[in-house]
Design a protein around this motif. Structure first.
Motif, PDB file in Angstrom:
ATOM      1  N   THR A 129       0.837  -1.205   0.000  1.00  0.00           N
ATOM      2  CA  THR A 129       0.000   0.000   0.000  1.00  0.00           C
ATOM      3  C   THR A 129       0.869   1.251   0.000  1.00  0.00           C
ATOM      4  O   THR A 129       2.054   1.198   0.368  1.00  0.00           O
ATOM      5  CB  THR A 129      -0.922   0.035   1.226  1.00  0.00           C
ATOM      6  N   ASP A 151       0.510   3.708   2.070  1.00  0.00           N
ATOM      7  CA  ASP A 151       0.826   3.973   3.469  1.00  0.00           C
ATOM      8  C   ASP A 151       1.999   3.096   3.930  1.00  0.00           C
ATOM      9  O   ASP A 151       2.892   3.567   4.642  1.00  0.00           O
ATOM     10  CB  ASP A 151      -0.395   3.749   4.362  1.00  0.00           C
ATOM     11  N   ARG A 190       5.111   4.550   2.490  1.00  0.00           N
ATOM     12  CA  ARG A 190       5.446   5.792   3.190  1.00  0.00           C
ATOM     13  C   ARG A 190       6.105   5.485   4.540  1.00  0.00           C
ATOM     14  O   ARG A 190       7.108   6.089   4.909  1.00  0.00           O
ATOM     15  CB  ARG A 190       4.196   6.654   3.385  1.00  0.00           C
ATOM     16  N   GLN A 191       5.561   4.519   5.257  1.00  0.00           N
ATOM     17  CA  GLN A 191       6.151   4.129   6.546  1.00  0.00           C
ATOM     18  C   GLN A 191       7.573   3.591   6.362  1.00  0.00           C
ATOM     19  O   GLN A 191       8.465   3.877   7.164  1.00  0.00           O
ATOM     20  CB  GLN A 191       5.272   3.095   7.239  1.00  0.00           C
TER      21      GLN A 191
END
Length: 184
Positions: A49, A51, A54-55
């Protein structure tokens, strides 16, 4: 690490991604999911994903700031596509001055010499500004391409570890290699 690292090779740029570039990592992961699966740990759906990407980027930037690891993206010269990744991980300073390097390349860019080009420059950077004495790389015996790449880069076999890492759900044997800085 104060200055952003930007290693230019003839056909790539090797650098850390910025948080706002997480989409590049997500696209690389999604497009190469099946290709990379046999060589990586099992991944959850969150890994693919935006997210999750990004993490990963945020954690990588923090690791680099703390001198714990350097998760570099291998990008096209214009920076619009991630063609591979290489990470200096498990950084140990003090009397050891060493790290492990792991790497992967997109299926559509495999066999073009891009990973050799990127790793060759990155290892020189590791022995220069990052001041490592030893860079270690381990590969599964069935991954002949990776073994050939490391040999070509000057890594020498140092051992064999049975059931060393859990890759794609199975404990896999690994050939242990290292390259040691010539001077210092």
């Amino acid at each position: 690490m104060n200055e952003p690292v930007r290693i230019r090779t003839a056909r790539t740029i090797v650098r850390l991604l910025d948080t706002e570039e997480a989409e590049l990592l997500q696209r690389y992961r999604v497009e190469n999911r099946e290709h990379l699966a046999p060589w990586e740990p099992m991944r959850t759906s969150a890994h693919y994903t935006l997210d999750g990407a990004r993490q990963t980027v945020e954690a990588g930037l923090e690791a680099a700031r703390a001198d714990r690891g350097y998760p570099f993206a291998v990008l096209t010269p214009d920076g619009t596509e991630m063609v591979g990744s290489l990470t200096f991980a498990n950084v140990v300073r003090g009397v050891f001055q060493a790290c492990h390097v792991g790497y992967g390349i997109a299926l559509r860019h495999q066999g073009k010499g891009l990973m050799f080009e990127a790793l060759d420059s990155a290892v020189r950077y590791a022995f220069g500004p990052l001041d490592f004495h030893r860079v270690m790389a381990n590969y599964m015996p069935r991954n002949a391409r990776s073994g050939a790449l490391l040999t070509r880069l000057g890594f020498e076999k140092e051992g064999y570890a049975r059931r060393y890492l859990k890759i794609d759900g199975l404990w896999e044997d690994h050939v242990l290699t290292a390259r040691i800085r010539a001077e210092g």
